[in-house]
Design an enzyme around this catalytic site. Structure first.
Site, PDB file in Angstrom:
ATOM      1  CG  ASP A 193       3.362  -5.897   8.922  1.00 41.63           C
ATOM      2  OD1 ASP A 193       3.426  -4.697   8.620  1.00 41.63           O
ATOM      3  OD2 ASP A 193       2.408  -6.636   8.601  1.00 41.63           O
ATOM      4  CE  LYS A 215      -1.498  -1.257   9.940  1.00 45.24           C
ATOM      5  NZ  LYS A 215      -0.447  -1.521   8.964  1.00 45.24           N
TER       6      LYS A 215
END
Length: 428
Positions: A193, A215
């Site tokens: 991530d 993201k």
């Protein structure tokens, strides 16, 4: 110099006697309990920590001094009193009965020595330094660190295929767990991530396959379905797959969605918890999420959906009635609406509030205001996502701590009470 023969004792279900209830016994008991031994602790007094261990059915406290015959049926004895005469008596009886005996006061008169020990997965490390405790501990630590970070060929020996959902902590690479860092050293594939500790990626083995699962807010994002596909595909290939996340995998990290995808495909998976940013980022900024006499609860809420959205699962009106600490994650964009709803539902507009951006990283910044003004203060200071928002009187507690001269603060900044659980907060 006394020569030693290093051996692993199988003590499960066997009687072990510990004589003495002070600091030495306190250090020895946890590993003895892990071994499965039946332990009789003989001492007229014990430390509070040992008292807390008495809930273990394998540990019994005989509340008196040592008496002849106490070694009947014993396989192993640890002598840890500050009375040389008692220690001599116990070790003499152990010698007569051919029971191996460890002495804390005089190793030259013992028949067994306790090595500096530690564990790495199912491997136990034991080091005897010829009587030099510091040396044996240092060698043990070096071996364990080498295994944990992969320098001692753990990548080729200890790897167990499957998917590992690893919490990387709030961002500082030093705040990942020992197991998480070791798994990165053993990985074939890493799916990372954006909020995972990025510096650790530079330490990966050159052959590691790296996937960017970032993201970005209102920007490019890796779809969850694609992340699940990669995890399952590489897991089915028999690889060690590390899904590296920021914070903890199960605190708004979609970790269990990925676990379910693996389970459905028959891929072994393991969760490796991480330090959640909801607690750690306020802590390193000097804000305790709980503090004695100030709050008896804290609530962690996702703010990625505004209060008026039909998909919102948060009872904002109920939250407004609480008196404790409110920690908001992913709430920067919706903070004006959240603050307005909380105030409308009864939370005082003047409730202290703080926002911390890039927590634990070199660029960390914090702004403080009150509930009514925190969104504006963040905008004025250019503080954006990722940020943690803390609402509650603990923000003022932190300000008090910053006013205390550093020389007057207790070492480590820890409260004296309470002394157990996450309630033992940091005040400065």
């Amino acid at each position: 110099m006394t020569n030693q023969y290093l051996s692993g004792l199988v003590l499960e279900g066997r009687r072990v006697v510990v004589v003495g209830g002070g600091g030495v016994a306190q250090r020895r008991l946890p590993r003895l309990l892990e071994s499965g031994a039946r332990i009789d602790l003989i001492s007229p007094a014990i430390t509070p920590t040992i008292e807390g261990l008495l809930g273990n059915p394998s540990l019994s406290w005989i509340e008196r001094g040592y008496a002849a015959g106490d070694l009947d049926g014993a396989w192993y004895v640890v002598v840890a009193t500050d009375d040389a005469a008692v220690n001599d008596q116990v070790s003499a009886e152990a010698e007569e009965r051919r029971v191996f005996c460890v002495r804390s006061d005089d190793r030259s008169r013992a028949t067994a020595w306790t090595p500096a020990s530690g564990q790495h997965d199912n491997v136990t490390i034991g080091v005897l330094g010829g009587g030099d405790h510091r040396r044996s501990a240092a060698v043990r630590d070096a071996i364990l660190e080498g295994l944990r970070i992969g320098e001692l060929a753990a990548r080729d020996v200890d790897r167990r295929p499957g998917v590992y959902l690893v919490g990387g902590g709030p961002g500082d690479p030093d705040l990942i767990t020992v197991r998480g860092r070791r798994l990165l050293a053993e990985a074939d594939v890493v799916v990372a991530d954006r909020l995972a500790p990025q510096q650790l990626l530079d330490e990966l083995h050159p052959d590691v396959e790296l996937f960017d699962a970032a993201k970005l807010p209102r920007g490019r994002a890796a779809g969850q379905e694609e992340i699940n596909r990669i995890l399952v595909d590489r897991g089915l290939q028999g690889k060690v797959v590390v899904r590296l996340k920021g914070g903890d995998p199960y605190v708004f990290g979609r970790g269990f969605e990925e676990a379910l995808a693996c389970a459905a495909a028959g891929v072994p998976w393991t969760v490796v918890p991480g330090i959640t940013s909801s607690i750690s980022v306020p802590a390193v900024s000097g804000i305790p999420v709980t503090h004695r006499g100030v709050t008896h609860e804290f609530t962690v809420v996702s703010g990625h959906i505004p209060p008026s959205h039909p998909d919102s699962l948060v009872n904002w009106d109920a939250l407004a009635q609480l008196h404790g600490t409110l920690v908001l994650l992913m709430a920067v964009e919706n903070l004006p609406a959240i603050a307005a709803r909380l105030i409308e539902a009864g939370r005082p507009a003047g409730t202290p509030a703080a926002a911390i951006a890039d927590g634990t990283l070199p660029g960390q910044r914090m702004v403080t205001s009150d509930l009514a003004g925190i969104a504006r203060a963040m905008a004025d200071e250019g503080v954006g996502a990722p940020a943690i928002v803390v609402i509650g009187n603990v923000v003022d507690v932190a300000a008090q701590g910053r006013d205390v001269p550093s020389a007057a603060r207790p070492a480590g900044g820890a409260e004296q009470e309470p002394t157990s659980g996450e309630g033992a907060g940091v005040v400065g």
